[in-house]
Design an enzyme around this catalytic site. Structure first.
Site, short mmCIF file in Angstrom:
data_model
loop_
_atom_site.label_atom_id
_atom_site.label_comp_id
_atom_site.label_asym_id
_atom_site.label_seq_id
_atom_site.Cartn_x
_atom_site.Cartn_y
_atom_site.Cartn_z
N ARG A 1 0.84 -1.21 0.00
CA ARG A 1 0.00 0.00 0.00
C ARG A 1 0.87 1.25 0.00
NH1 ARG A 1 -4.89 0.66 -1.31
NH2 ARG A 1 -5.54 -1.12 -0.03
N HIS B 1 -0.12 3.50 -10.42
CA HIS B 1 -1.00 3.95 -9.33
C HIS B 1 -0.17 4.78 -8.32
CE1 HIS B 1 -4.11 3.84 -6.30
NE2 HIS B 1 -4.85 2.98 -6.96
N GLU C 1 -2.74 9.14 -10.90
CA GLU C 1 -2.25 7.98 -11.64
C GLU C 1 -2.27 8.27 -13.14
OE1 GLU C 1 -4.86 4.80 -10.25
OE2 GLU C 1 -5.17 5.96 -8.44
O1 TA6 Z 1 -7.24 4.11 -8.45
C1 TA6 Z 1 -8.28 4.37 -7.58
C2 TA6 Z 1 -8.78 3.05 -7.03
O2 TA6 Z 1 -9.21 2.22 -8.06
C3 TA6 Z 1 -9.88 3.34 -6.00
O3 TA6 Z 1 -11.17 3.03 -6.48
C4 TA6 Z 1 -9.45 2.59 -4.76
O4 TA6 Z 1 -10.11 1.43 -4.56
C5 TA6 Z 1 -7.95 2.45 -4.98
O5 TA6 Z 1 -7.72 2.38 -6.35
C6 TA6 Z 1 -7.20 1.39 -4.20
O6 TA6 Z 1 -7.42 0.10 -4.64
P1 TA6 Z 1 -6.77 -1.13 -3.88
O7 TA6 Z 1 -7.20 -2.34 -4.65
O8 TA6 Z 1 -5.28 -0.95 -3.90
O9 TA6 Z 1 -7.31 -1.10 -2.47
#
Ligand code: TA6
Length: 314
Positions: free
Chosen positions: A66, A167, A271
């Site tokens: 994360r 991301h 992103e």
């Molecule tokens: O990029 C945004 C997103 O798709 C959000 O909707 C949110 O869920 C985030 O990514 C994090 O996703 P994750 O699967 O890493 O918890």
């Protein structure tokens, strides 16, 4: 002295996972985990961390890390049958011993080439043969470049399609005090409203609640202005038409087990992505998607998106 400089150092990271540290002459650095092909740290010349990494980040497969820069491939979010954001972020990548020629500046010495290929197990869930090459480069001035090259290696004549995102989690002083420039008047799909399409207002984007938007056909240059840190991040992208902006805010943050309750205040995801129109490759075809991140001191003025002008004071 420069001949003793170690630009690329291979080490063990958290939980014994392999990582590489990239270093540049003026003091900037970056860390890349083979797990996920994941950039977990990017520091400027003063050793200040520029990426957000959750205090609760779990460096343990199969949980994705994360923070930093997860790679979403071959599926962004839940836009398909695979696990959210695809599987690339929780596979162990290997070092690419023999990357195909790469147009690169000879001044770049701090870089690493990683490669991901499907395991027999992966082919059961996504029935395609591919080679995903990732080069992570730290430029002499501290800029961070990520280039992905994805090739269709299917031998059964089948094309495949995918969606993709870098991301990026940026570290910010206080989410309520930052703004994004470059996405004004751009159309977006609102993830909080069944991905309905809207058009962004004319002002810079600021934050006072959860935001989760996919900007379609976003400009190639986007800036994040952090007034308190006197820092501006500039993102440039190539081959990646879309951009995503996400901050979970307090309620959603509490529901994310590997994110601290207050962490949302100090993170902002902007992103670079290819989402609205999936990329389709025929056998033998290759796609390239590149982003370049820089962090410049901000005396940065609104509407002035050229960091060179900032550095030169022009
Ligand atoms: O990029 C945004 C997103 O798709 C959000 O909707 C949110 O869920 C985030 O990514 C994090 O996703 P994750 O699967 O890493 O918890």
């Amino acid at each position: 002295m420069s001949s003793e400089m170690v630009y690329v150092e291979r080490r063990k990271g958290i939980n014994g996972l392999d990582k590489v540290i990239l270093r540049e002459i003026r003091g900037s650095s970056a860390e890349v985990y083979f797990y996920g092909g994941h950039v977990t740290s990017w520091k400027n010349d003063h050793g200040e961390e520029l990426l957000f990494l959750s205090s609760k980040a779990i460096f343990q497969p199969p949980k994705a890390i994360r923070g930093g820069i997860p790679i979403c491939f071959p599926q962004f979010s839940n836009l398909g049958p695979l696990e959210p954001h695809g599987f690339a972020r929780n596979r162990i990548w290997t070092e690419d011993p023999d990357p195909p020629p790469f147009p690169t500046s000879s001044s770049n010495k701090a870089y690493i080439d990683l490669i991901l290929k499907p395991s027999d197990e992966d082919v059961k869930t996504w029935p395609h043969r591919y080679e995903f090459r990732l080069r992570v480069t730290l430029g002499p001035g501290g800029d961070l470049m990520l280039t992905s090259r994805i090739r269709n290696n299917n031998t059964d004549g089948k094309s495949f399609s995918f969606t993709f995102a870098y991301h990026n989690y940026f570290s910010v002083s206080d989410i309520s005090e930052v703004r994004i420039e470059g996405l004004e008047t751009v159309d977006y799909l609102d993830n909080q409203k069944d991905r309905q399409r809207y058009t962004e207002q004319g002002d810079a984007i600021t934050f006072e609640s959860e935001v989760d938007k996919i900007y379609v056909h976003a400009p190639t240059k986007i800036a994040i202005l952090d007034h308190e840190k006197k820092r501006t991040f500039v993102l440039r992208k190539d081959g990646l038409p879309d951009a995503v902006v996400w901050n979970p805010w307090d309620k959603r943050a509490k529901a994310i087990s590997d994110l601290g309750d207050e962490d949302y205040k100090h993170m902002l995801c902007v992103e670079t992505a290819a989402i609205e129109k999936p990329i389709t490759l025929k056998p033998g075809e290759e796609w390239k998607g590149r982003q370049e991140l820089s962090a410049v001191p901000s005396s940065y003025c609104s509407g002035q998106l050229d960091p060179k002008k900032v550095l030169l004071g022009g």
